[in-house]
Design an enzyme around this catalytic site. Structure first.
Site, PDB file in Angstrom:
ATOM      1  N   HIS A 164      -8.408  -4.663  -0.766  1.00  0.00           N
ATOM      2  CA  HIS A 164      -7.056  -4.012  -0.877  1.00  0.00           C
ATOM      3  C   HIS A 164      -6.282  -4.593   0.648  1.00  0.00           C
ATOM      4  O   HIS A 164      -4.990  -4.933   0.621  1.00  0.00           O
ATOM      5  CB  HIS A 164      -7.196  -2.792  -0.548  1.00  0.00           C
ATOM      6  CG  HIS A 164      -5.729  -2.037  -0.455  1.00  0.00           C
ATOM      7  ND1 HIS A 164      -4.737  -1.888  -1.239  1.00  0.00           N
ATOM      8  CD2 HIS A 164      -5.347  -1.397   0.746  1.00  0.00           C
ATOM      9  CE1 HIS A 164      -3.861  -1.269  -0.721  1.00  0.00           C
ATOM     10  NE2 HIS A 164      -3.863  -0.784   0.319  1.00  0.00           N
ATOM     11  N   ASP A 165      -6.999  -4.914   1.546  1.00  0.00           N
ATOM     12  CA  ASP A 165      -6.598  -5.442   3.019  1.00  0.00           C
ATOM     13  C   ASP A 165      -6.203  -6.976   2.763  1.00  0.00           C
ATOM     14  O   ASP A 165      -5.480  -7.498   3.748  1.00  0.00           O
ATOM     15  CB  ASP A 165      -7.272  -5.217   4.052  1.00  0.00           C
ATOM     16  CG  ASP A 165      -7.460  -4.049   4.606  1.00  0.00           C
ATOM     17  OD1 ASP A 165      -6.859  -3.224   4.321  1.00  0.00           O
ATOM     18  OD2 ASP A 165      -8.549  -3.586   5.404  1.00  0.00           O
ATOM     19  N   ASP A 167      -8.831  -6.074  -5.081  1.00  0.00           N
ATOM     20  CA  ASP A 167      -8.504  -4.410  -4.778  1.00  0.00           C
ATOM     21  C   ASP A 167      -9.198  -3.441  -5.540  1.00  0.00           C
ATOM     22  O   ASP A 167      -9.008  -3.516  -6.735  1.00  0.00           O
ATOM     23  CB  ASP A 167      -6.943  -4.645  -4.600  1.00  0.00           C
ATOM     24  CG  ASP A 167      -6.207  -3.205  -4.025  1.00  0.00           C
ATOM     25  OD1 ASP A 167      -7.070  -2.276  -3.767  1.00  0.00           O
ATOM     26  OD2 ASP A 167      -5.159  -3.136  -3.713  1.00  0.00           O
ATOM     27  N   SER A 174       0.853  -1.029   0.041  1.00  0.00           N
ATOM     28  CA  SER A 174       0.069   0.095   0.071  1.00  0.00           C
ATOM     29  C   SER A 174       0.883   1.328  -0.107  1.00  0.00           C
ATOM     30  O   SER A 174       1.667   1.500  -0.802  1.00  0.00           O
ATOM     31  CB  SER A 174      -1.052   0.163   1.250  1.00  0.00           C
ATOM     32  OG  SER A 174      -1.820   0.994   1.228  1.00  0.00           O
ATOM     33  N   ARG A 196     -12.201   7.202   8.550  1.00  0.00           N
ATOM     34  CA  ARG A 196     -11.887   5.659   8.507  1.00  0.00           C
ATOM     35  C   ARG A 196     -12.854   4.756   7.933  1.00  0.00           C
ATOM     36  O   ARG A 196     -12.615   4.086   7.484  1.00  0.00           O
ATOM     37  CB  ARG A 196     -11.464   5.383  10.076  1.00  0.00           C
ATOM     38  CG  ARG A 196     -11.306   3.742  10.178  1.00  0.00           C
ATOM     39  CD  ARG A 196      -9.806   3.707   9.814  1.00  0.00           C
ATOM     40  NE  ARG A 196      -9.433   2.216   9.829  1.00  0.00           N
ATOM     41  CZ  ARG A 196      -8.238   1.687   9.565  1.00  0.00           C
ATOM     42  NH1 ARG A 196      -7.552   2.170   8.613  1.00  0.00           N
ATOM     43  NH2 ARG A 196      -8.099   0.539   9.908  1.00  0.00           N
TER      44      ARG A 196
END
Length: 399
Positions: free
Chosen positions: A380-381, A347, A181, A253
């Protein structure tokens, strides 16, 4: 309930029991590590003056952690760059000074893919962050927090700091530089800036240039923070608990998590379920996915600083390895490291096409002009969650 145990970005999404929703208490003004807090496993190095894009920092301090032993020839060092909301605590338990367990504990350690019986692993906090390295929540020369006075920093500025740390540690050349990232941006920048200092390179779920779509997402998250009256333009650090910019930071967040996770995961885990037996259709109830985002947004305010969030998203926006170098293709061609490029199939923050462009431009890659792709539902994580797959790829590079 121990909300500090595991960072939410390193585990699959789960339902939040109703009993846990009200257990966090009044939010602090900042979740930053500050002088006087327990250091945990952190080490510190004061590097002195540094000029950055936005001006001058008279004295930069770097917090970092290490695992393993540096060889007499200093030829076994592996530099790990963390993601934007990560920190230097790559491996190890939570405890005083560390609100969460290490975010890559299944990847870094004895016998792991990055084997600390073989490699000396260094993980620094990035410049502008909030976990011990100089940033907006750090004391300025006048003793007060930098706050809004903290200068604009770029990915290149952050890499310059990390390379100065390497000089202090006596490391002229890294056996490998690894990052995912935002950390992948820094890893790639290091390999372009100083190719002679990087023998191997691993870039995971990242990009060579931040795109308009990614900048747009960052700008919305910044706006959520900056519109919170508690932010006070970044000079919020003297506020009382519960009076800081926790609402804006939690909202930022929540917005970010919508780019970190994939729609298939959220749909599969939450569907249209309700958080309780109270209907969300006009009866003040909530959908489960709403409670999930809200809970983890509130958790995040306990371990991060709003001004650092603003500074670091600006740094991400600055990322372009080709700026001043004749374009991205010319910059990537400067990389001499044996390179692994990995993407995550789902992602939606840094789509796989971004990694394919890196692989196509770097001369010496493990998989030719295409990135290796991990099939994952976690978006993405996935680079933080799919430990077995990530580890297998890193072994290919390191072994």
């Amino acid at each position: 309930m121990d909300w500090q145990t595991t960072p939410e970005d390193s585990v699959p999404s789960t339902m939040v029991p109703g009993a846990e929703l009200g257990t966090l208490g009044k939010p602090p003004v900042t979740g930053a590590w500050r002088p006087g807090d327990p250091p945990g496993a952190r080490r510190f190095e004061t590097l002195g003056e540094q000029f950055v894009r936005g001006g001058r920092i008279p004295s930069v301090r770097v917090a970092y952690e290490t695992w393993g032993t540096l060889s007499p020839a200093a030829d076994n060092a592996v530099l790990v760059f963390h993601a934007m909301t990560g920190d230097s605590h790559v491996a190890g338990p939570p405890g005083p000074g560390h609100r969460t367990a290490g975010w890559w504990g299944d990847v870094v350690g004895p016998g792991r893919a990055i084997d600390t019986d073989r490699w000396f692993v260094v993980a620094p906090n990035m410049l502008g962050g909030c976990q011990g390295t100089t940033g907006p929540s750090s004391p300025a020369p006048d003793g007060h927090e930098w706050g809004s006075r903290f200068p604009f920093v770029t990915i290149r500025d952050q890499v310059a700091t990390q390379l100065r740390l390497a000089d202090r540690l006596g490391i002229d050349r890294f056996a490998a530089v690894v990052g995912g990232s935002m950390g992948g941006m820094q890893a790639l920048e290091a390999a372009v800036t100083c190719p002679e200092r990087v023998a191997r390179l691993a870039v995971l779920a990242s990009t060579a240039q931040t795109t308009a779509d990614q900048i747009a997402a960052n700008s919305l998250q910044r706006a959520a923070i900056q519109m919170d009256p508690g932010y006070a333009g970044g000079d919020h650090h003297d506020a009382e608990p519960g009076e800081g910019p926790h609402r804006g930071l939690a909202l930022a967040r929540r917005m970010a998590m919508m780019t970190y996770r994939a729609s298939d995961e959220l749909n599969g885990r939450f569907a249209r379920s309700w958080q309780s037996d109270v209907s969300p259709l006009g009866d003040d109830g909530r959908f489960s996915v709403e409670s999930y985002l809200d809970f983890h947004g509130n958790k995040f305010t306990r371990r991060f600083d709003a001004a650092s969030y603003v500074a670091l998203t600006h740094a991400m926006d600055s990322h372009d390895v080709g700026a001043g170098r004749g374009g991205a293709a010319a910059a990537l061609a400067r990389v001499t490291a044996r390179t692994l490029v990995v993407g995550v199939s789902s992602d939606r923050l840094f789509p796989v096409e971004d990694q394919h462009r890196i692989a196509a431009g770097v001369p010496d890659t493990l998989d030719g002009d295409r990135a290796a792709v991990i099939t994952s539902e976690f978006g993405h994580d996935g680079f933080l969650i799919e430990h077995e797959a990530v580890g297998a790829h890193l072994r290919r590079l390191l072994d």
